[in-house]
Design an enzyme around this catalytic site. Sequence first.
Site, PDB file in Angstrom:
ATOM      1  N   SER A  79       0.792  -1.235   0.000  1.00 48.22           N
ATOM      2  CA  SER A  79       0.000   0.000   0.000  1.00 48.22           C
ATOM      3  C   SER A  79       0.822   1.282   0.000  1.00 48.22           C
ATOM      4  CB  SER A  79      -0.971   0.004   1.187  1.00 48.22           C
ATOM      5  OG  SER A  79      -2.066  -0.846   0.913  1.00 48.22           O
ATOM      6  N   LYS A  82       0.047   3.707  -2.713  1.00 46.53           N
ATOM      7  CA  LYS A  82      -0.955   4.767  -2.578  1.00 46.53           C
ATOM      8  C   LYS A  82      -0.317   6.149  -2.452  1.00 46.53           C
ATOM      9  CE  LYS A  82      -4.613   1.910  -0.522  1.00 46.53           C
ATOM     10  NZ  LYS A  82      -3.992   0.601  -0.349  1.00 46.53           N
ATOM     11  N   ASP A 172     -10.058 -12.452  -3.119  1.00 43.50           N
ATOM     12  CA  ASP A 172     -10.271 -11.143  -2.493  1.00 43.50           C
ATOM     13  C   ASP A 172     -11.506 -10.420  -3.023  1.00 43.50           C
ATOM     14  OD1 ASP A 172      -8.094 -11.390  -0.869  1.00 43.50           O
ATOM     15  OD2 ASP A 172      -6.763 -10.151  -2.087  1.00 43.50           O
ATOM     16  N   SER A 328      -6.011   3.321   4.379  1.00 41.09           N
ATOM     17  CA  SER A 328      -5.488   2.548   3.243  1.00 41.09           C
ATOM     18  C   SER A 328      -6.612   1.967   2.402  1.00 41.09           C
ATOM     19  CB  SER A 328      -4.573   1.426   3.759  1.00 41.09           C
ATOM     20  OG  SER A 328      -3.689   0.997   2.757  1.00 41.09           O
ATOM     21  N   ASN A 329      -7.460   2.844   1.896  1.00 40.84           N
ATOM     22  CA  ASN A 329      -8.666   2.445   1.176  1.00 40.84           C
ATOM     23  C   ASN A 329      -8.353   2.093  -0.282  1.00 40.84           C
ATOM     24  OD1 ASN A 329     -11.183   2.715  -0.360  1.00 40.84           O
ATOM     25  ND2 ASN A 329     -12.069   3.469   1.550  1.00 40.84           N
ATOM     26  N   THR A 441       1.547   2.934   5.753  1.00 39.78           N
ATOM     27  CA  THR A 441       1.847   1.527   5.947  1.00 39.78           C
ATOM     28  C   THR A 441       1.524   0.754   4.676  1.00 39.78           C
ATOM     29  OG1 THR A 441      -0.379   1.182   6.815  1.00 39.78           O
ATOM     30  CG2 THR A 441       1.364   1.615   8.424  1.00 39.78           C
ATOM     31  N   GLY A 442       2.006  -0.485   4.618  1.00 37.31           N
ATOM     32  CA  GLY A 442       1.682  -1.357   3.499  1.00 37.31           C
ATOM     33  C   GLY A 442       1.844  -2.803   3.894  1.00 37.31           C
ATOM     34  N   SER A 443       0.892  -3.637   3.484  1.00 36.25           N
ATOM     35  CA  SER A 443       0.988  -5.050   3.840  1.00 36.25           C
ATOM     36  C   SER A 443       0.206  -5.910   2.857  1.00 36.25           C
ATOM     37  CB  SER A 443       0.453  -5.271   5.260  1.00 36.25           C
ATOM     38  OG  SER A 443       0.539  -6.630   5.619  1.00 36.25           O
TER      39      SER A 443
END
Length: 495
Positions: A79, A82, A172, A328-329, A441-443
């Site tokens: 993410s 973004k 997903d 984190s949309n 953040t990112g995951s």
Amino acid sequence: MHKRWVVIWTMAFLFIQGTGPYAAGDREGCGKKETDAKIAGILEAAPLKGGIVAISVRSADSGKLLYEQNGNTLLRPASNMKLLTAAAALETLGKNTRFKTGVYRTGAIQNGTLYGDIYIQGGGDPALLKSDLADWAAELKKQGIRRIQGDLVGDDSRYDDTRYSLDLPWSDEQEYYGAQISALTLSPNRDYDAGTAIFEVVPAKKPGMKARIKMVPESGMVKLVNHVRTVRDGEQQEDDIVISRAHGGNTFTASGTITADSAAVRQWKAVWDPAKWVLSVFKKTLEENGITVQGTIKTGRVKDAAVPVLFSQSPPLSSIMVPFLKFSNNTIAEMLVKEMGKTEKGEGSWEKGLEVIRSVAGNFGMDPDQMMLRDGSGISHADLVRANDLTALLYRIQEKDWFPCFFDALPVAGAENRLEGGTLRNRFKGTAARGQVFAKTGSITGVSTLSGYMQATSGEKLIFSILINNVLDEEAVHQAEEQIVLQFINQGGEG
């Protein structure tokens, strides 16, 4: 408090001299041996063994590269992608842009009956709420309509009809973060989780009975098969509710158990065909306001002869940035990609929108030839960027008039208020980084990333990017990320 810091940060940038990307290996004046040794120890620890870690740290005032580790290695950003999408959207669309939805009608109104159809034309608004639909119903009622003889028609033609990005995992598509992308969609809340419904599960009054399930917003299009059973207090340690939807339809099946003393359990699930979802909720909203619809719901383009009834507008993009980056949309990210494609290239598609992002990223110090862009959210495992390029981007955008709203939308480390802390609210607690790290953040599976801005205890302002790929334990990796950040918080960019 951090808003004041943004002002100081932005004013300081006015004194910055010199611009331009910084080449790999520009380590003049970078960290002392002690810093290098401590970071080396973190990278050699168990959570990161076998993984690939890229670190890039720059001075926020000069853009000088102060520290790097694999800074020019292409890695999956998750993410952190973004950050590119947000910067490109603010640059091309403008922080004040609003997304417009139009309501039209055909036919004449006679004795309270509209002998024609109602059209809703989507304009890419991710913030459309049921309250907006209620306002539309009130306006139709004000115009004397009590009965609609025709159909409700949704026009989502502003964007193409490709609903999922190229690499979205099939598993997903029913999850809120994998919702279909449409120019006409609806959010169940002010987090703007567009294209999703919230299922609220409440235990029955007696064990053995079926739980009660409420859907927000309610719609006649979505069907629910409820197999959730209420069990006695203490019979199990935690609830095990599973709500799933088969591909290609809107029948959801809920199974599992909930304890009698449990609070309501909420799950967010993506619906099939967002445009029809809007129409279905609108039909129910009309009925709640005393307007009956005789026809069906369907999709199609607004006819040339249609008469405008009203236009509603979203909040400005600067406001939408908050749920986009704080939480984190993914859906907002992909809608912005298509909107940029439509606005700049005349085509609301991922292909054209990503071309825009690539171009803007190049203007902000990133190398367009050293990146792989497959979506705007980072959910793809094929996206590739470099940590040094991310910090170059974050340095360059400080001079833009929209930078304060970008910065203010970043999660704040350890901030307990959800709208401030976002995805960092439960991290860095009890450390010197609390309230001093403003980062995205990112995951995704095997990937953890963190990039943004920080202020060292010395007062030095730093820009950083940490991209970690090919790891197994996400929670342990988060701790490693925090240790790296704290090293620079405590020692500064020079170690």
